[in-house]
Design a protein around this motif. Structure first.
Motif, short mmCIF file in Angstrom:
data_model
loop_
_atom_site.label_atom_id
_atom_site.label_comp_id
_atom_site.label_asym_id
_atom_site.label_seq_id
_atom_site.Cartn_x
_atom_site.Cartn_y
_atom_site.Cartn_z
N ASP A 62 146.34 -8.51 -19.08
CA ASP A 62 145.28 -7.39 -18.68
C ASP A 62 146.06 -5.99 -18.17
OD1 ASP A 62 143.07 -9.58 -16.69
OD2 ASP A 62 143.32 -9.05 -18.76
N SER A 63 147.38 -6.25 -17.73
CA SER A 63 148.17 -5.15 -17.36
C SER A 63 148.47 -3.88 -18.31
CB SER A 63 149.25 -5.45 -16.56
OG SER A 63 150.12 -6.36 -17.46
N VAL A 64 148.38 -4.72 -19.74
CA VAL A 64 148.83 -3.81 -20.77
C VAL A 64 147.73 -3.34 -21.82
CG1 VAL A 64 151.24 -4.65 -20.22
CG2 VAL A 64 150.02 -5.64 -22.18
N ARG A 77 160.43 -9.87 -41.49
CA ARG A 77 160.81 -11.02 -40.32
C ARG A 77 160.82 -10.21 -39.23
NH1 ARG A 77 165.33 -15.02 -42.15
NH2 ARG A 77 163.99 -16.64 -43.22
N THR A 78 160.00 -9.32 -38.80
CA THR A 78 160.08 -8.35 -37.49
C THR A 78 158.90 -8.44 -36.96
OG1 THR A 78 161.86 -7.13 -38.64
CG2 THR A 78 160.64 -6.38 -36.61
N VAL A 79 158.91 -8.68 -35.65
CA VAL A 79 157.68 -8.49 -34.85
C VAL A 79 158.01 -7.01 -33.95
CG1 VAL A 79 156.33 -9.50 -32.81
CG2 VAL A 79 157.46 -10.85 -34.57
N TYR A 80 156.71 -6.33 -33.55
CA TYR A 80 156.87 -4.99 -32.81
C TYR A 80 155.97 -5.19 -31.64
CZ TYR A 80 158.55 -3.84 -37.49
OH TYR A 80 159.13 -3.64 -38.83
N LEU A 81 156.44 -4.37 -30.84
CA LEU A 81 155.46 -4.03 -29.51
C LEU A 81 155.32 -2.52 -29.44
CD1 LEU A 81 154.03 -5.35 -27.26
CD2 LEU A 81 155.80 -5.09 -25.73
N GLN A 82 154.27 -2.00 -29.87
CA GLN A 82 154.28 -0.52 -29.33
C GLN A 82 153.59 -0.40 -27.92
OE1 GLN A 82 154.88 2.19 -31.67
NE2 GLN A 82 154.27 3.49 -29.60
N LEU A 86 153.17 4.68 -20.93
CA LEU A 86 154.05 3.75 -20.12
C LEU A 86 154.07 4.21 -18.55
CD1 LEU A 86 157.17 3.41 -22.60
CD2 LEU A 86 155.78 1.39 -21.41
N LYS A 87 154.15 3.43 -17.70
CA LYS A 87 154.04 3.45 -16.30
C LYS A 87 155.14 2.90 -15.60
CE LYS A 87 149.18 2.50 -16.51
NZ LYS A 87 147.83 2.04 -15.91
N PRO A 88 155.62 3.33 -14.52
CA PRO A 88 156.82 2.74 -13.87
C PRO A 88 156.70 1.53 -13.68
CG PRO A 88 156.15 4.80 -12.93
CD PRO A 88 155.20 4.36 -13.80
N GLU A 89 155.42 0.80 -13.49
CA GLU A 89 155.62 -0.70 -13.19
C GLU A 89 155.74 -1.60 -14.49
OE1 GLU A 89 153.29 1.62 -12.43
OE2 GLU A 89 151.27 0.96 -12.33
N ASP A 90 155.77 -0.74 -15.58
CA ASP A 90 156.20 -1.61 -16.95
C ASP A 90 157.62 -1.69 -17.17
OD1 ASP A 90 153.87 0.42 -18.48
OD2 ASP A 90 153.89 -1.50 -18.04
N THR A 91 158.42 -1.09 -16.15
CA THR A 91 160.11 -1.50 -16.09
C THR A 91 160.37 -2.78 -16.01
OG1 THR A 91 160.27 0.74 -15.17
CG2 THR A 91 162.30 -0.78 -14.99
N SER A 92 161.02 -3.31 -16.97
CA SER A 92 161.44 -4.77 -17.17
C SER A 92 162.48 -5.05 -18.18
CB SER A 92 160.21 -5.69 -17.41
OG SER A 92 159.38 -5.82 -16.26
#
Length: 123
Positions: A62-64, A77-82, A86-92
């Motif tokens: 839900d957060s994304v 053979r590649t997976v992506y995440l667009q 972005l928010k500071p809480e996405d820092t990880s």
């Protein structure tokens, strides 16, 4: 055995975008569910997104939802995440993982993991 290597992380300002890539080698992932997870310092690892083997189905935390999009190119053979807005809480640290036939958000069912890529969002 599948080896996964993430790339594309970095430092971005809030509201910016990044695209993470996960390159697979070894066994084919074309029939595997693939997922993205993340873990911030001092926090539990959390589910971000999952995509089924064909790319025809995807689920998000839900957060994304509405900001992140998972996709795959089985020929490459590649997976992506667009990641947009972005928010500071996405820092990880973001991890790519492969789950074989399992389709879901439980990390315990994912068999292959990458080493992770750091995403830092400044405010």
């Amino acid at each position: 055995q599948v080896q996964l290597v993430e790339s594309g992380g970095g430092l971005v300002q809030a509201g910016g975008s990044l695209r993470l890539s996960c390159a697979a080698s070894g066994r084919t992932i074309s029939r595997h569910t693939m997922g993205w997870f993340r873990q911030a310092p001092g926090k539990e690892r959390e589910f971000v997104a999952v995509i089924n083997w064909s790319g025809g189905s995807a689920e998000y935390a839900d957060s994304v939802k509405g900001r992140f999009t998972i996709s795959r190119d089985n020929a490459k053979r590649t997976v992506y995440l667009q990641m947009n807005d972005l928010k500071p809480e996405d820092t990880s640290i973001y991890y790519c993982a492969g789950a074989g036939a399992y389709y879901g958000y439980d990390a315990d069912y994912y068999e292959s993991w990458g080493q992770g890529t750091q995403v830092t969002v400044s405010s």
